[in-house]
Design a protein around this motif. Structure first.
Motif, PDB file in Angstrom:
ATOM      1  N   ASP A 153       0.869  -1.178   0.000  1.00  0.00           N
ATOM      2  CA  ASP A 153       0.000   0.000   0.000  1.00  0.00           C
ATOM      3  C   ASP A 153       0.908   1.230   0.000  1.00  0.00           C
ATOM      4  N   TRP A 154       1.486   1.484  -1.178  1.00  0.00           N
ATOM      5  CA  TRP A 154       2.503   2.542  -1.245  1.00  0.00           C
ATOM      6  C   TRP A 154       1.950   3.935  -0.971  1.00  0.00           C
ATOM      7  N   PRO A 155       0.690   4.280  -1.319  1.00  0.00           N
ATOM      8  CA  PRO A 155       0.194   5.604  -0.923  1.00  0.00           C
ATOM      9  C   PRO A 155       0.224   5.814   0.591  1.00  0.00           C
ATOM     10  N   LEU A 156      -0.095   4.763   1.355  1.00  0.00           N
ATOM     11  CA  LEU A 156      -0.065   4.893   2.808  1.00  0.00           C
ATOM     12  C   LEU A 156       1.357   5.069   3.315  1.00  0.00           C
ATOM     13  N   ARG A 157       2.306   4.341   2.736  1.00  0.00           N
ATOM     14  CA  ARG A 157       3.704   4.478   3.165  1.00  0.00           C
ATOM     15  C   ARG A 157       4.203   5.908   2.894  1.00  0.00           C
ATOM     16  N   LEU A 158       3.890   6.450   1.721  1.00  0.00           N
ATOM     17  CA  LEU A 158       4.313   7.819   1.417  1.00  0.00           C
ATOM     18  C   LEU A 158       3.614   8.811   2.333  1.00  0.00           C
ATOM     19  N   ALA A 159       2.345   8.550   2.642  1.00  0.00           N
ATOM     20  CA  ALA A 159       1.622   9.439   3.557  1.00  0.00           C
ATOM     21  C   ALA A 159       2.248   9.419   4.944  1.00  0.00           C
ATOM     22  N   GLU A 160       2.686   8.255   5.404  1.00  0.00           N
ATOM     23  CA  GLU A 160       3.334   8.172   6.722  1.00  0.00           C
ATOM     24  C   GLU A 160       4.610   8.996   6.748  1.00  0.00           C
ATOM     25  N   ALA A 161       5.375   8.953   5.665  1.00  0.00           N
ATOM     26  CA  ALA A 161       6.596   9.761   5.614  1.00  0.00           C
ATOM     27  C   ALA A 161       6.267  11.245   5.602  1.00  0.00           C
ATOM     28  N   ILE A 174       4.748  15.893  -2.704  1.00  0.00           N
ATOM     29  CA  ILE A 174       4.698  14.549  -3.290  1.00  0.00           C
ATOM     30  C   ILE A 174       4.238  14.680  -4.730  1.00  0.00           C
ATOM     31  N   VAL A 175       5.053  14.231  -5.671  1.00  0.00           N
ATOM     32  CA  VAL A 175       4.721  14.328  -7.095  1.00  0.00           C
ATOM     33  C   VAL A 175       4.525  12.924  -7.648  1.00  0.00           C
ATOM     34  N   VAL A 176       3.366  12.703  -8.277  1.00  0.00           N
ATOM     35  CA  VAL A 176       3.001  11.405  -8.839  1.00  0.00           C
ATOM     36  C   VAL A 176       2.667  11.595 -10.315  1.00  0.00           C
ATOM     37  N   PRO A 177       2.609  10.499 -11.093  1.00  0.00           N
ATOM     38  CA  PRO A 177       2.421  10.661 -12.541  1.00  0.00           C
ATOM     39  C   PRO A 177       1.057  11.176 -12.979  1.00  0.00           C
ATOM     40  N   ASP A 178      -0.049  10.692 -12.383  1.00  0.00           N
ATOM     41  CA  ASP A 178      -1.358  11.027 -12.941  1.00  0.00           C
ATOM     42  C   ASP A 178      -2.384  11.297 -11.851  1.00  0.00           C
ATOM     43  N   GLN A 179      -3.581  11.672 -12.299  1.00  0.00           N
ATOM     44  CA  GLN A 179      -4.638  12.073 -11.382  1.00  0.00           C
ATOM     45  C   GLN A 179      -5.089  10.927 -10.497  1.00  0.00           C
ATOM     46  N   ARG A 180      -5.099   9.709 -11.016  1.00  0.00           N
ATOM     47  CA  ARG A 180      -5.502   8.558 -10.184  1.00  0.00           C
ATOM     48  C   ARG A 180      -4.584   8.423  -8.979  1.00  0.00           C
ATOM     49  N   ASP A 181      -3.279   8.611  -9.194  1.00  0.00           N
ATOM     50  CA  ASP A 181      -2.343   8.530  -8.084  1.00  0.00           C
ATOM     51  C   ASP A 181      -2.516   9.705  -7.125  1.00  0.00           C
ATOM     52  N   VAL A 182      -2.842  10.884  -7.668  1.00  0.00           N
ATOM     53  CA  VAL A 182      -3.092  12.044  -6.813  1.00  0.00           C
ATOM     54  C   VAL A 182      -4.234  11.748  -5.844  1.00  0.00           C
ATOM     55  N   VAL A 183      -5.300  11.145  -6.360  1.00  0.00           N
ATOM     56  CA  VAL A 183      -6.467  10.844  -5.520  1.00  0.00           C
ATOM     57  C   VAL A 183      -6.092   9.845  -4.431  1.00  0.00           C
ATOM     58  N   ARG A 184      -5.346   8.806  -4.783  1.00  0.00           N
ATOM     59  CA  ARG A 184      -4.994   7.771  -3.803  1.00  0.00           C
ATOM     60  C   ARG A 184      -4.077   8.328  -2.706  1.00  0.00           C
ATOM     61  N   VAL A 185      -3.056   9.079  -3.096  1.00  0.00           N
ATOM     62  CA  VAL A 185      -2.115   9.596  -2.104  1.00  0.00           C
ATOM     63  C   VAL A 185      -2.778  10.668  -1.238  1.00  0.00           C
ATOM     64  N   THR A 186      -3.613  11.511  -1.845  1.00  0.00           N
ATOM     65  CA  THR A 186      -4.317  12.532  -1.076  1.00  0.00           C
ATOM     66  C   THR A 186      -5.223  11.893  -0.035  1.00  0.00           C
ATOM     67  N   ALA A 187      -5.925  10.837  -0.426  1.00  0.00           N
ATOM     68  CA  ALA A 187      -6.806  10.144   0.514  1.00  0.00           C
ATOM     69  C   ALA A 187      -6.018   9.532   1.668  1.00  0.00           C
ATOM     70  N   ALA A 188      -4.844   8.979   1.358  1.00  0.00           N
ATOM     71  CA  ALA A 188      -4.022   8.383   2.412  1.00  0.00           C
ATOM     72  C   ALA A 188      -3.507   9.440   3.375  1.00  0.00           C
ATOM     73  N   CYS A 189      -3.076  10.577   2.860  1.00  0.00           N
ATOM     74  CA  CYS A 189      -2.584  11.667   3.723  1.00  0.00           C
ATOM     75  C   CYS A 189      -3.717  12.250   4.563  1.00  0.00           C
ATOM     76  N   THR A 190      -4.881  12.422   3.936  1.00  0.00           N
ATOM     77  CA  THR A 190      -6.022  12.979   4.661  1.00  0.00           C
ATOM     78  C   THR A 190      -6.450  12.074   5.810  1.00  0.00           C
ATOM     79  N   ALA A 191      -6.384  10.768   5.595  1.00  0.00           N
ATOM     80  CA  ALA A 191      -6.767   9.832   6.642  1.00  0.00           C
ATOM     81  C   ALA A 191      -5.843   9.908   7.848  1.00  0.00           C
TER      82      ALA A 191
END
Length: 646
Positions: A153-161, A174-191
């Motif tokens: 669950d790499w979005p969660l690992r990046l969010a923890e950092a 945090i820079v990711v390739p596309d919008q799908r990754d933006v949504v996943r990482v943003t959700a992990a950080c917000t949580a």
């Protein structure tokens, strides 16, 4: 000033009238006169005196009192321009979004309280993982190249950092390739830290919404920025960590001058502000491997035992005519027996099957059925393709450029009228699989219709690379078809890119212990295939970097690529003052054609030792400045260390 001319790429002194004294703060947008015309620019600094001996002009207007250009971003933009032989104006266009006056009048919410430090237990699976997070939380400029385990669950690992750094009051980008990754990482950080701490930036937001969020970052009301390519310049306050995910994806290379790469921008920024950085992804690029070998960054990887426990079972199958002749299923669905069995077993267990196809469309490329030469349109010489049909009736070949149908094809080389598929697209593959697995749901993902997720249950998911949807409990199997189409591309990075696409898809499959299987249609002896089978991207990156050193290609060396008409190339060669050890390769004609069907441009390659990279970029920038000062009409496209060299 917004003047993208190389000979004007420096600062100019102006006088500030008394009535603008309070508004004219460093970083604001201003309007002034230059060479008889009104131009816009940024106020970089205020001083009591000027070294200019001539008469100073006055600033006409402060466009906005909002200081949009921070000193840190201004310094970064200058460093990026120097790195890529570009101009500061071009970099600032990438770094600062267009102004939206109504948004600037809105009040931003106050900065949120510092979030608590999260539990980073997931990093314990990796050697030095806990030490990395601990160093970042302690404010140290820790830099790492991280290889996540399959299924991580790499979005969660990046969010923890990121939240570990935000817990100290510092910012993270945090820079990711596309919008799908933006949504996943943003959700992990917000949580982990709440929505008020996180801002998501992407080009698809629209001018007002994007500028509103960008201003929130500039005003210090958010500590974590998640976004795509341009977010590398996000003006986060007191940055402590920069992260780039999947740095091998070509979308990280900006298509606008001076063509910077996200990884290099964040690397420069981390050095300038003494911050930490994480280069992460399932594959590893040669550039990331160089960071490890030069000790600029440390690698954070799992043990081989952990990799074996997490990875699916990978089998490589060379696609040969003899094998297809022995296997009726392979003839009907382009699948060898082992791939057919893997898919059938996964579907029987109620799990979805991922099928990766290199190209979208039906049959996107055709060739002569006898001599195998590419089939081209008689009218415009464009490539012929076989479009799909919604009613099931066969349709004639058509040109992919002009759209004209070609019902009476005749090969100009051998006279044959037969056509054969060179690459079969996702549409045709889905059709074949639907016949091979009757009663099974077939979903497609790619192009304009990309699926983010799929529901649980058995299904065949046919997708192009990068469009793989997430499955709730992982895929039971993945079939990576037509591997030769990826490995035989005319690109120096073909093997690295093929492995990147395969690993990204295979990482979505369940572990071998849970029955996960991956079948790749490629010869098993090839290095990228071996790296996939053993799940060892580090070994492949090490070999790739060694090969680049031997051949003298980036990142082992620095290269500048100049594309222009022949007379401009010849002229710029006479202006270059190249550093010692620089090789001049070419010029050679480009294969691209103009509207008349002829190529009128040439390419000049300049190769210098890595230690001379800054001098090479400065030499090219100086030559370009001389040309623009002379008002030379021919445009020269300059790229430093581009992804594509052939």
């Amino acid at each position: 000033m917004n003047l993208p001319l190389a000979h004007l790429d420096h600062t100019f002194d102006y006088r500030v009238p008394a009535h603008l004294d309070e508004q004219a703060r460093p970083g604001v947008r201003v309007r002034l006169r230059f060479a008889g015309q009104v131009v816009d620019g940024y106020l970089l600094d205020r001083t009591e005196e000027s070294d200019f001996d001539g008469k100073l002009l006055w600033i006409d207007k402060v466009i906005s009192a909002e200081p949009v250009l921070s000193p840190e971003v201004a310094t970064l933009a200058r460093a990026v321009a120097d790195r890529y032989a570009g101009t500061l104006t071009d970099v600032l266009r990438l770094a600062i979004p267009p102004r939206h006056a109504a948004v600037e009048k809105e009040e931003s919410p106050p900065a949120p309280e510092v979030p608590p430090r999260p539990d980073a237990a997931g990093w314990r699976r990796y050697q030095h993982g806990e030490q990395l997070i601990g160093a970042l939380h302690a404010g140290k400029p820790a830099r790492a190249v991280w290889q996540p385990l399959p299924g991580e669950d790499w979005p969660l690992r990046l969010a923890e950092a990121a939240v570990s750094v935000a817990a100290t009051g510092r910012g993270t980008v945090i820079v990711v390739p596309d919008q799908r990754d933006v949504v996943r990482v943003t959700a992990a950080c917000t949580a982990l830290c709440g929505a008020d701490q996180v801002v998501a930036l992407s080009a698809g937001l629209g001018p007002a919404k994007r500028y509103r969020r960008w201003l929130a970052v500039r005003r210090g009301t958010a500590r974590i920025v998640v976004g795509t390519r341009s977010s590398a310049f996000a003006p986060v306050a007191d940055p402590g960590l920069f992260i780039v995910w999947d740095d091998g994806d070509d979308v990280h290379s900006d298509p606008h001058a001076p063509y910077p790469h996200t990884r290099e921008v964040l690397g420069l920024r981390a050095q300038l502000v003494d911050a930490g950085m994480i280069v992460a992804g399932f594959p590893r690029t040669a550039e990331a491997q160089l960071l490890v070998e030069t000790r600029w960054a440390h690698e954070v990887i799992a043990t081989r035992a952990a990799v074996r426990a997490s990875a699916p079972r990978v089998v490589a199958v060379g696609a040969s005519a003899e094998q297809e002749a022995r296997d009726p299923a392979a003839r009907s669905a382009r699948l060898p027996g082992i791939a057919f069995e893997a898919a059938r077993a996964a579907l029987s267990a109620g799990a979805p099957v991922l099928v990766q196809v290199p190209r979208r469309g039906y049959v996107p490329t055709l060739a002569c059925g006898q001599c195998r030469s590419r089939a081209r349109c008689r009218r415009c010489a464009g490539p012929l393709a076989l479009p799909g049909s919604s009613d099931g009736e066969p349709r004639p070949a058509a040109c992919r450029w002009c759209g004209a149908t070609e019902a009476g094809f005749r090969c100009p080389d051998c006279g044959s009228r037969r056509l054969r598929a060179v690459v079969v697209g996702a549409g045709r593959t889905a059709e074949e699989l639907g016949r091979a697995f009757p009663g099974v749901v077939v979903r497609t993902s790619g192009g304009a219709a990309v699926l983010d997720t799929i529901p649980a249950g058995p299904a065949l998911v046919v997708c192009t690379p990068g469009a793989e949807p997430l499955a709730p409990c992982g895929y039971g199997a993945a079939l990576l078809l037509d591997g030769w189409a990826l490995l035989t591309r005319p690109d120096l990075r073909a093997e690295e890119e093929a492995l990147r696409r395969w690993l990204s898809a295979a990482a979505l499959v369940r572990s071998a212990e849970d029955g996960g299987r991956v079948v790749v249609m490629a010869e098993s002896a090839l290095p990228p295939v071996q790296a996939l089978v053993w799940w060892d991207p580090v070994r492949h990156a090490t070999a790739e970097l060694a090969g680049r050193r031997e051949l003298g290609f980036p990142p082992a060396a620095r290269m500048a690529v100049l594309d222009a008409v022949p007379q401009a190339v010849e002229q710029v060669q006479g202006l270059l003052r190249l550093p010692e050890g620089t090789e001049v390769l070419g010029p050679v004609p480009l294969r691209e054609v103009d509207a008349d069907g002829a190529s009128g441009r040439e390419r000049l390659l300049l190769r210098a030792p890595r230690g001379q990279g800054r001098a090479l970029a400065a030499s090219v920038a100086e030559a370009m400045a001389i040309r623009t000062a002379r008002r030379e009409p021919d445009v020269i496209r300059v790229r430093v260390d581009p992804l594509d060299l052939v």
